[in-house]
Design a protein around this motif. Structure first.
Motif, PDB file in Angstrom:
ATOM      1  N   UNK A 160       0.841  -1.193   0.000  1.00  0.00           N
ATOM      2  CA  UNK A 160       0.000   0.000   0.000  1.00  0.00           C
ATOM      3  C   UNK A 160       0.874   1.240   0.000  1.00  0.00           C
ATOM      4  N   UNK A 161       0.591   2.181  -0.897  1.00  0.00           N
ATOM      5  CA  UNK A 161       1.343   3.425  -0.998  1.00  0.00           C
ATOM      6  C   UNK A 161       0.382   4.603  -0.969  1.00  0.00           C
ATOM      7  N   UNK A 162       0.680   5.552  -0.127  1.00  0.00           N
ATOM      8  CA  UNK A 162      -0.140   6.754  -0.030  1.00  0.00           C
ATOM      9  C   UNK A 162       0.038   7.601  -1.289  1.00  0.00           C
ATOM     10  N   UNK A 163      -0.801   8.623  -1.406  1.00  0.00           N
ATOM     11  CA  UNK A 163      -0.682   9.566  -2.514  1.00  0.00           C
ATOM     12  C   UNK A 163       0.708  10.174  -2.549  1.00  0.00           C
ATOM     13  N   UNK A 164       1.187  10.443  -3.737  1.00  0.00           N
ATOM     14  CA  UNK A 164       2.475  11.088  -3.880  1.00  0.00           C
ATOM     15  C   UNK A 164       3.663  10.152  -3.804  1.00  0.00           C
ATOM     16  N   UNK A 165       3.423   8.864  -3.748  1.00  0.00           N
ATOM     17  CA  UNK A 165       4.536   7.921  -3.675  1.00  0.00           C
ATOM     18  C   UNK A 165       5.293   7.838  -4.992  1.00  0.00           C
ATOM     19  N   UNK A 166       4.671   8.279  -6.076  1.00  0.00           N
ATOM     20  CA  UNK A 166       5.346   8.309  -7.361  1.00  0.00           C
ATOM     21  C   UNK A 166       5.370   6.986  -8.100  1.00  0.00           C
ATOM     22  N   UNK A 167       4.674   5.993  -7.621  1.00  0.00           N
ATOM     23  CA  UNK A 167       4.657   4.697  -8.288  1.00  0.00           C
ATOM     24  C   UNK A 167       3.498   4.638  -9.279  1.00  0.00           C
ATOM     25  N   UNK A 172       0.720  -0.425  -8.203  1.00  0.00           N
ATOM     26  CA  UNK A 172       0.889  -1.168  -6.960  1.00  0.00           C
ATOM     27  C   UNK A 172      -0.437  -1.795  -6.585  1.00  0.00           C
ATOM     28  N   UNK A 173      -0.383  -2.733  -5.649  1.00  0.00           N
ATOM     29  CA  UNK A 173      -1.614  -3.383  -5.202  1.00  0.00           C
ATOM     30  C   UNK A 173      -1.478  -3.765  -3.735  1.00  0.00           C
ATOM     31  N   UNK A 174      -2.623  -3.935  -3.091  1.00  0.00           N
ATOM     32  CA  UNK A 174      -2.660  -4.395  -1.713  1.00  0.00           C
ATOM     33  C   UNK A 174      -3.968  -5.148  -1.501  1.00  0.00           C
ATOM     34  N   UNK A 175      -4.083  -5.794  -0.358  1.00  0.00           N
ATOM     35  CA  UNK A 175      -5.299  -6.533  -0.013  1.00  0.00           C
ATOM     36  C   UNK A 175      -5.793  -6.072   1.343  1.00  0.00           C
ATOM     37  N   UNK A 176      -7.098  -5.983   1.439  1.00  0.00           N
ATOM     38  CA  UNK A 176      -7.743  -5.729   2.713  1.00  0.00           C
ATOM     39  C   UNK A 176      -8.457  -7.009   3.104  1.00  0.00           C
ATOM     40  N   UNK A 177      -8.238  -7.459   4.349  1.00  0.00           N
ATOM     41  CA  UNK A 177      -8.861  -8.699   4.805  1.00  0.00           C
ATOM     42  C   UNK A 177      -9.561  -8.484   6.138  1.00  0.00           C
ATOM     43  N   UNK A 178     -10.716  -9.116   6.244  1.00  0.00           N
ATOM     44  CA  UNK A 178     -11.446  -9.139   7.515  1.00  0.00           C
ATOM     45  C   UNK A 178     -12.150 -10.478   7.580  1.00  0.00           C
TER      46      UNK A 178
END
Length: 110
Positions: free
Chosen positions: A50-57, A60-66
């Motif tokens: 996970x990359x916040x705004x302005x990371x310049x990438x 990217x991808x991430x997963x949210x799990x519950x």
């Protein structure tokens, strides 16, 4: 449409139908990060890059799990944010934030 593109499109449609997935596409950067932040505040666990705004990438991808639920979050600079997951989760996210959940990606030809 070339034969390869047609095969790729049909395989993607089959995958989404088989696994009961839905997708929300083209979420702006601000709303994309806001949604991820709100889900984390609600107790969803974050894994991946996970990359916040302005990371310049550009990608990217991430997963949210519950529990047993997983929501895949993908960012592409060209197409913006996508949320992919089980119908009940993606449909609920769409209703809450005013998005349309689709049964298959709408821009398969690109």
């Amino acid at each position: 449409m070339t034969l390869f593109a047609l095969i790729r499109k049909k395989l993607t449609e089959f995958k989404y139908q088989y696994y009961g997935l839905n997708i929300i596409q083209e979420v702006s950067a601000e709303r994309f990060h806001l949604i991820i932040s709100q889900y984390i505040e609600r107790g969803w666990e974050l894994s991946g890059e996970y990359n916040e705004l302005g990371a310049g990438l550009s990608h990217w991808s991430c997963r949210l799990r519950k529990g047993t639920s997983t929501l895949n979050c993908e960012w592409h600079e060209a197409t913006q944010g996508n949320f992919i997951g089980p119908q009940r989760i993606v449909f609920g996210l769409g209703q809450e934030f005013g998005f349309t959940a689709n049964k298959v990606p709408q821009l398969l030809d690109s």
